[in-house]
Design a protein around this motif. Structure first.
Motif, PDB file in Angstrom:
ATOM      1  N   ARG A  58      30.077  13.781 -59.420  1.00 42.02           N
ATOM      2  CA  ARG A  58      31.466  13.343 -59.599  1.00 42.02           C
ATOM      3  C   ARG A  58      31.591  12.154 -60.552  1.00 42.02           C
ATOM      4  O   ARG A  58      32.403  12.165 -61.469  1.00 42.02           O
ATOM      5  N   LYS A 103      34.530  16.848 -60.835  1.00 43.67           N
ATOM      6  CA  LYS A 103      35.256  16.368 -59.648  1.00 43.67           C
ATOM      7  C   LYS A 103      35.717  17.502 -58.742  1.00 43.67           C
ATOM      8  O   LYS A 103      36.470  17.273 -57.811  1.00 43.67           O
ATOM      9  N   GLY A 104      35.286  18.716 -59.039  1.00 45.26           N
ATOM     10  CA  GLY A 104      35.669  19.840 -58.188  1.00 45.26           C
ATOM     11  C   GLY A 104      35.052  19.744 -56.803  1.00 45.26           C
ATOM     12  O   GLY A 104      35.628  20.202 -55.822  1.00 45.26           O
ATOM     13  N   LYS A 143      34.362  17.924 -53.486  1.00 44.53           N
ATOM     14  CA  LYS A 143      35.166  16.906 -52.800  1.00 44.53           C
ATOM     15  C   LYS A 143      34.340  16.103 -51.799  1.00 44.53           C
ATOM     16  O   LYS A 143      33.246  16.526 -51.398  1.00 44.53           O
ATOM     17  N   ILE A 154      31.396  24.274 -57.889  1.00 44.05           N
ATOM     18  CA  ILE A 154      32.582  25.142 -58.020  1.00 44.05           C
ATOM     19  C   ILE A 154      32.916  25.408 -59.485  1.00 44.05           C
ATOM     20  O   ILE A 154      33.345  26.500 -59.847  1.00 44.05           O
ATOM     21  N   GLU A 155      32.676  24.417 -60.323  1.00 41.14           N
ATOM     22  CA  GLU A 155      32.974  24.599 -61.755  1.00 41.14           C
ATOM     23  C   GLU A 155      32.124  25.720 -62.352  1.00 41.14           C
ATOM     24  O   GLU A 155      32.539  26.364 -63.320  1.00 41.14           O
ATOM     25  N   PHE A 184      41.685  21.162 -50.066  1.00 41.92           N
ATOM     26  CA  PHE A 184      40.641  20.132 -50.092  1.00 41.92           C
ATOM     27  C   PHE A 184      39.297  20.676 -49.625  1.00 41.92           C
ATOM     28  O   PHE A 184      38.248  20.288 -50.119  1.00 41.92           O
ATOM     29  N   PRO A 227      36.849  24.176 -52.400  1.00 46.07           N
ATOM     30  CA  PRO A 227      35.613  24.286 -53.198  1.00 46.07           C
ATOM     31  C   PRO A 227      34.363  24.401 -52.320  1.00 46.07           C
ATOM     32  O   PRO A 227      33.509  25.268 -52.566  1.00 46.07           O
ATOM     33  N   GLY A 246      38.618  24.420 -58.563  1.00 45.27           N
ATOM     34  CA  GLY A 246      38.145  23.033 -58.510  1.00 45.27           C
ATOM     35  C   GLY A 246      38.794  22.147 -59.557  1.00 45.27           C
ATOM     36  O   GLY A 246      38.371  21.032 -59.790  1.00 45.27           O
ATOM     37  N   PHE A 262      42.899  15.620 -56.911  1.00 50.55           N
ATOM     38  CA  PHE A 262      43.410  14.828 -55.797  1.00 50.55           C
ATOM     39  C   PHE A 262      43.290  13.363 -56.202  1.00 50.55           C
ATOM     40  O   PHE A 262      42.681  13.035 -57.241  1.00 50.55           O
TER      41      PHE A 262
END
Ligand code: FES
Ligand code: FES
Lengths: 159, 797
Positions: free
Chosen positions: A30, A36-37, A39, A77-78, A104, A107, B49, B53
Motif C-alpha cells: 500500500r 491500495k486495493g 484493505k 486484487i489489482e 471494504f 478485495p 480494488g 476509501f
C-alpha cells in the motif's frame, strides 16, 4: 535498522525493493508500491480484508513480514484485472450476484475465493463457506458471496 | 374475512425463491428502471480494488493526528504538562482544552462531549490532549511524553445504580439524561381484566458496530479561511454544524465532503463528529492538513455503541391470547455522553424511540411505559441498525412466546390475534391507516418456512439424545423517518445538453446501495437509463440539505425529493417534445431515452434531442425537489401522537439445533418476510435483509462488548466475535409490497428492519429446542447450557 533487499513477483512483474526487516507486506504493497486495493481492517490477522495470494495461498498481508515474500510470487486484487480491463470471472460474479455492499471486505474476499477455486474448481456450498470463513463481511450476511463464488465456479472461475 | 382476501390482492411478492412461492409479479407495467435488480453503480470499482476509501487517499503533506485518552473511567484532571511532547522533533502541535477556539463540546444532539477534556474525564477513552506530528509514529511517541495528573473519582457503571441519590454525579445536571413516559387507556383496569399475567426482565449488553473500515477524518484548511473536512460519514450536515461551533466560525465557512464508506450501521453518525472536530482543531491550529485515522482498538475504545438495557415487561392477556395490558420499564444506559440518546422533539433520539416501540407491533388497549436514560462511566450509546428498537423487540418478542407457552398456544397464533392490521391503533394511539402488511409477512413466512409442520416436529435429532431441533419466530416493525420536526430532504437534478444527468443529494452511500437506488428513481422519472445518471458525492458546499442517512429514511424521503426535482425538468422537456411531435403534453411518456406519444408509440423523439433543443431555447433544465414527511407529533406527558408517518413490517422464522450437552447453537434454516411498500431494486433489498439478519444473529449468539470496571476487555476482532460465513445459514428473503401512499412508487425503508426481529427469532428457537430461555444476552454456549440446567435439564422427549 538496516534495510533488506528482496526480489519477488508481484502480479506477474518482477520487483526489487528494499524493506526494513519489520515492514509488513500490507504496508509494502500500500504505502511503498501504491497498490491500495488491499484493505486494512484490524492489523491483527483477524478480519481477512488484507488477504493476498502468496504462491497461490491466501494469506493475511497485515501480519506477514515483507521479507518473507522474497523469491516468491504475490498476487493482489489489482492483479486479477486483465490488461485490457477485463474482470476476472469471480469479480464479474460478485457484481452480477450482488455480493458487494460497502466493498471494504470485497478485495480480500475475492482473493480468498480465488485461492479456493484454484484448488477446488467446483466446491460445494459447505466448502465455499469454510473456504471464506477467514474473511469477515459485516454487510452481506455472506449468502450472495457464496452464490457469486458458485456462479464463478460454473463459469470456470479458475482462470 | 372478505376484507382480508380483498387486501391480499394488493400484496405483491418479489422473490427469487421459486420452490414454495409463486412469482406474482415482475415489474409493474409502466416501470422500466424502478423495480429492476440492476447492478450496483459502484460495484465495478469495488471488485477491481480501484475505489478509494479514506485510508487510500494520498498522505503527502498531511500531519498525523493522535488522541491522548483517559486511563480512568471517572477522574478529575489536576494538571497537564505538554512541554516534553512539544520538544520532540517532528511534533507540530500539542493541544489541550484551552486551545479550542470555539465551543469545547460536540454531539449529534447535545454537545456535552468535550473535544478535549479540561477538568474531568468520564470514560476510559475520553480525549485529554491532541497531537499533530509529521508521522504517526512521532505522534504516538509524543502522547507518551504528555504528563497528566488525575484524581480518580468513584465511577458508576450501572444504569439503575446511577439514578440513586448518592450515586457519583457524572455530569453537573445529574445522571438522569431523559425520563419519558407513555400512557394509553387505563393500565389498572387492563390488568384487572387480564386472565393471565406474565412478568419478565430481559437484559441486553453493549454492542460494537464492527464496520470493517476503521474511522478516518481529514481536515484541510483552505486559503479563504474555510475549513474542509473529508471522511466517511452518515451525517455530513451534523458534522458541519458541530465544526462550525467548535471552530467558532459560521456554517458557510465549513465544508464537509463525503468519501466512500466501508460500512456504517449507524456508527458513522456519531464518530465522524468526534474525529472530524478533533482533526479540524489541529488543522486550524497548525494551518496544515491533518489526517486522523483510528486503529481498530481505537474504534472500539472511542466510538459510540448500541445502548445496553434492562427491560421489565408485564403483559396481561385473556385466555384466548388477546392482549389487554402492557406495562414496561426501560433502564437505558447512555454511557458517558449524550450521543444519540436524548429526545429531539417530538419523537427523535434513540431513547424515546425505544419507548414508543416497546409494546411491539400489537394492538393493546392499555399501555404504560416508563423509560429512564442514565449517564454512566461507560462508552456512549449511539445509533446501531434499529436505533433502540432491536433491544425492545428482544423483550416483547420473547415475552409473547413465554405468554404463548403459558396459554398453550402456538406462537404464531398469539401473534395472529394481536398483530397490527390496516386500521389498528398503536400504543401511541396512532391509527395505521395504510400500508400495513404485517400479517401478510406472517402468512408468507409461515408458508415458506413450513412452520406448522416444523413446529410439530421439534425434538431430538440423534439416538445419543444430544442435539435438539427447535423453531422460533420474531415479528417486528420499524419507522421510515426520524420523528423530528426537521426531517426534510432536498435533491437537485441537472440535465446536460447531451442528455446525461447529474443527481445531487446529501444522502451518503455506506454500502446499502443508495447510489444505485436513488439514481434508479431519477432515471425512471426522466425516462432515461440508470447509467445516464451520475450521483454526486455529498459535499455540503454543493448538495442541498438532506438530513442524515439514518432511520431507514433515504429511499422514501429522498426518493420523493428526487421525483419532485425530476418532474420539474421533465415538464420543460415535455413542453418542448410536445411542440416537436405536435402532440399534447398529457399524451407523452418518457422511457428508455425517448419521449413517446402514448397513443402512437412509434411517434417518438430522442430525450437527447429534446434536451438539446431546450438548451438552445434557454429553458431551465435544473430541478430542485424538497420533501418532508407529514409532521411528527408526540405529547411529552402521555407519549401519545403520530411519531412516525409510516412503518415497515416483518416476520422472521429460524430453525436451530442446540447441543444440550455443550449449549452450542447452530442455525440451520432462516426465512424472513418484509412488507417494504415497493422494492426499487429487489436484489439490493435482499442484500439489506441478508446482512441485517446476520447482524441480528450475532447479537443473539455471540456479540458483547465486555466491560470490567469501565475497561473494555475485548478490544480487537480476536475476542469481539462477529458472525463468519460458517455461523450464518442461507437466509431466504421474501419481499412483499403493500403500497405506501407517501412513498416514491410506494416504497418504505428497509435498512434497519432486517436486523430487528432476527435476534428474538433465534432466542425463541433456542427456547423451543431445549427449554432454556436466555433472558440476558448473548446466548453463548455457556449461557445456553445454564439456561437448560435452570429448566431442570434437557427435555425428556
Ligand atoms: S487487516 Fe489483516 S486480517 Fe485484518
Ligand atoms: S461488503 Fe461491507 S464488509 Fe463486506
Amino acid at each position: 535498522m538496516g534495510t533488506v533487499k528482496i526480489s519477488f513477483k508481484l502480479n506477474g512483474c518482477d520487483m526489487n525493493v528494499e524493506v526494513l526487516p519489520n515492514t509488513l507486506l500490507v504496508d509494502l504493497l500500500r504505502d511503498v508500491l501504491g497498490l491500495k486495493g488491499t484493505k486494512v481492517g484490524c492489523r491483527e490477522g483477524e478480519c481477512g480484508v488484507c488477504t493476498v495470494l502468496l504462491e497461490g495461498e491466501a494469506v493475511n498481508s497485515c501480519i506477514l513480514p515483507a521479507v518473507k515474500v522474497g523469491g516468491k510470487s504475490v498476487v493482489t486484487i489489482e492483479g486479477l484485472v486483465k490488461e485490457n480491463g477485463q474482470l476476472h470471472p469471480i469479480q464479474q460474479a460478485f457484481i452480477s450476484e450482488g455480493a458487494v455492499q460497502c466493498g471494504f471486505c470485497t478485495p480480500g474476499m475475492i482473493m480468498n475465493a480465488k485461492a479456493l477455486l484454484d484448488k477446488h474448481p467446483h466446491p460445494s456450498d459447505g466448502e465455499i463457506r469454510s473456504g471464506i470463513s477467514g474473511v469477515l463481511c459485516r454487510c452481506t450476511g455472506y449468502r450472495k458471496i457464496v452464490q457469486a463464488i458458485k456462479t464463478a465456479s460454473q463459469a470456470g472461475g479458475r482462470k | 374475512m372478505a376484507e382480508k382476501s380483498d387486501k391480499k390482492k394488493k400484496v405483491k411478492v418479489v422473490t427469487k425463491e421459486k420452490e414454495d412461492l409463486q412469482q406474482l409479479m415482475a415489474a409493474p407495467i409502466g416501470l422500466s428502471v424502478v423495480g429492476q435488480s440492476l447492478d450496483r453503480t459502484d460495484a465495478f470499482l469495488k471488485v477491481s480494488g480501484k475505489l478509494s476509501f479514506g485510508a487510500d487517499y494520498p498522505e503527502e503533506g498531511f500531519l498525523h493526528g493522535k488522541i491522548l485518552r483517559s486511563p480512568f473511567p471517572h477522574a478529575l484532571i489536576k494538571s497537564i504538562h505538554v512541554e516534553k511532547a512539544k520538544q520532540l522533533p517532528g511534533v507540530v502541535a500539542v493541544l489541550t482544552a484551552k486551545d479550542i477556539p470555539g465551543r469545547n463540546g460536540f454531539g449529534a444532539i447535545l454537545p456535552d462531549q468535550p473535544v478535549i477534556c479540561g477538568d474531568k474525564v468520564r470514560f476510559v477513552g475520553d480525549g485529554v490532549a491532541l497531537v499533530a506530528a509529521e508521522s504517526e509514529r512521532i505522534a504516538e511517541e509524543a502522547l507518551e511524553r504528555i504528563e497528566v495528573d488525575y484524581e480518580p473519582l468513584p465511577p458508576v457503571f450501572d444504569p439503575i445504580e446511577a439514578l440513586k441519590e448518592d450515586a457519583p454525579k457524572i455530569h453537573e445536571k445529574g445522571n438522569l439524561l431523559s425520563y419519558n413516559k407513555l400512557r394509553k387507556g387505563d393500565i389498572e383496569k387492563g390488568f384487572a381484566a387480564a386472565e393471565v399475567v406474565l412478568e419478565r426482565t430481559y437484559q441486553v449488553p453493549i454492542l460494537e458496530h464492527v464496520y470493517l473500515e476503521p474511522d478516518i477524518a481529514m481536515a484541510i484548511p483552505q486559503s479563504d479561511g474555510t475549513m474542509l473536512v473529508e471522511g466517511p460519514m452518515q451525517a455530513p450536515f451534523t458534522v458541519r454544524r458541530n465544526l462550525s461551533a467548535v471552530l467558532g466560525i459560521p456554517i458557510n465557512k465549513v465544508r464537509v465532503r463525503q468519501i466512500h464508506m466501508g460500512g456504517g450501521f449507524g456508527g458513522k453518525e456519531d464518530s465522524p463528529i468526534d474525529i472530524g472536530c478533533r482533526a479540524a482543531v489541529l488543522a486550524n491550529h497548525t494551518g496544515r492538513p491533518v489526517r486522523l485515522a483510528l486503529e481498530r482498538e481505537e474504534v472500539t475504545l472511542q466510538t459510540s455503541k448500541r445502548h445496553p438495557m434492562v427491560m421489565k415487561v408485564k403483559i396481561g392477556a385473556k385466555k384466548d391470547g388477546k392482549l389487554v395490558a402492557f406495562e414496561g420499564v426501560i433502564y437505558d444506559e447512555q454511557g458517558a455522553y449524550a450521543g444519540l440518546g436524548p429526545v429531539i422533539p417530538p419523537a427523535g433520539g434513540s431513547h424515546i424511540h425505544s419507548m414508543i416501540m416497546m409494546p411491539g407491533p400489537y394492538e393493546i388497549p392499555n399501555v404504560k411505559v416508563d423509560a429512564y436514560l442514565s449517564y454512566t462511566n461507560h462508552p456512549y450509546g449511539g445509533a446501531m441498525r434499529g436505533f433502540g428498537a432491536p433491544q425492545v423487540h428482544i423483550a416483547h418478542e420473547q415475552a409473547m412466546d413465554e405468554l404463548a407457552e403459558i396459554l398453550g398456544m402456538n406462537p404464531i397464533d398469539i401473534r395472529q390475534k394481536n398483530a397490527f392490521k390496516q386500521g389498528s391503533v398503536t400504543a401511541t394511539s396512532q391509527v395505521l391507516d395504510q400500508s400495513v402488511g404485517l400479517l401478510d409477512t406472517l402468512d408468507s413466512c409461515a408458508k415458506a418456512f413450513d412452520w406448522d409442520r416444523r413446529y410439530r416436529e421439534t425434538g431430538y435429532l440423534d439416538k445419543e439424545r444430544t442435539k435438539r431441533r427447535g423453531v422460533g419466530i420474531g415479528m417486528g416493525w420499524y419507522r421510515t423517518s426520524i420523528g423530528t420536526s426537521s426531517d426534510g430532504c432536498g435533491a437537485n437534478v441537472y440535465v446536460h445538453e447531451d442528455g446525461s444527468v447529474l443527481l445531487f443529494t446529501g444522502i451518503t452511500e455506506m454500502g446499502q446501495g443508495a447510489f444505485t437506488v436513488l439514481p434508479q428513481i431519477c432515471a425512471e422519472e426522466l425516462g432515461v437509463r440508470l447509467e445516464d445518471v451520475r450521483v454526486v458525492q455529498p459535499d455540503t458546499d454543493i448538495v442541498p440539505e438532506s438530513g442524515p442517512t439514518v432511520g431507514s429514511r433515504s429511499t422514501t424521503l429522498m426518493g420523493n425529493a428526487i421525483v419532485l426535482a425530476a418532474r420539474q425538468v421533465k415538464e420543460a422537456i415535455f413542453e418542448m417534445a410536445s411542440e416537436m411531435l405536435a402532440v399534447p403534453m398529457e399524451q407523452l411518456e418518457a422511457k428508455d431515452r425517448k419521449i413517446y406519444d402514448q397513443k402512437h408509440p412509434n411517434q417518438s423523439v430522442l430525450f437527447r434531442e429534446v434536451v438539446a433543443k431546450c438548451m438552445g431555447k434557454g429553458k431551465r433544465l435544473i430541478g430542485q425537489g424538497w420533501w418532508a414527511p407529514p409532521m411528527a407529533s408526540l405529547d411529552p406527558e402521555t407519549g401519545q401522537g403520530n411519531p412516525y408517518f409510516v412503518y415497515t413490517y416483518s416476520t422472521h422464522m429460524a430453525e436451530v439445533v442446540v447441543d444440550v450437552e455443550t449449549g452450542e447453537v447452530e442455525i440451520t434454516d432462516y426465512v424472513a418476510a418484509f412488507d417494504i411498500g415497493k422494492a426499487i431494486n429487489p436484489r439490493t433489498v435482499e442484500g439489506q435483509i441478508e446482512g441485517g439478519v446476520a447482524m441480528g444473529i450475532g447479537y443473539a449468539l455471540m456479540e458483547e462488548v465486555v466491560l470490567k470496571e469501565g475497561y473494555i476487555q475485548n478490544m480487537n476482532l480476536q475476542n469481539y466475535l462477529i458472525p463468519t460465513s460458517l455461523d450464518i445459514p442461507d437466509i431466504k428473503p421474501i419481499i412483499l409490497e403493500v403500497e405506501n401512499k407517501y412513498g416514491p412508487y410506494g416504497a418504505k425503508g428497509i435498512g434497519e428492519m432486517p436486523n430487528i426481529p432476527a435476534t428474538p427469532a433465534v432466542l425463541n428457537a433456542i427456547a423451543n429446542a431445549c427449554g432454556g430461555r436466555v433472558r440476558s444476552l448473548p446466548a453463548d454456549p455457556e449461557t445456553v447450557y445454564w439456561a437448560i440446567k435452570e429448566k431442570g435439564g434437557p427435555p425428556k422427549h
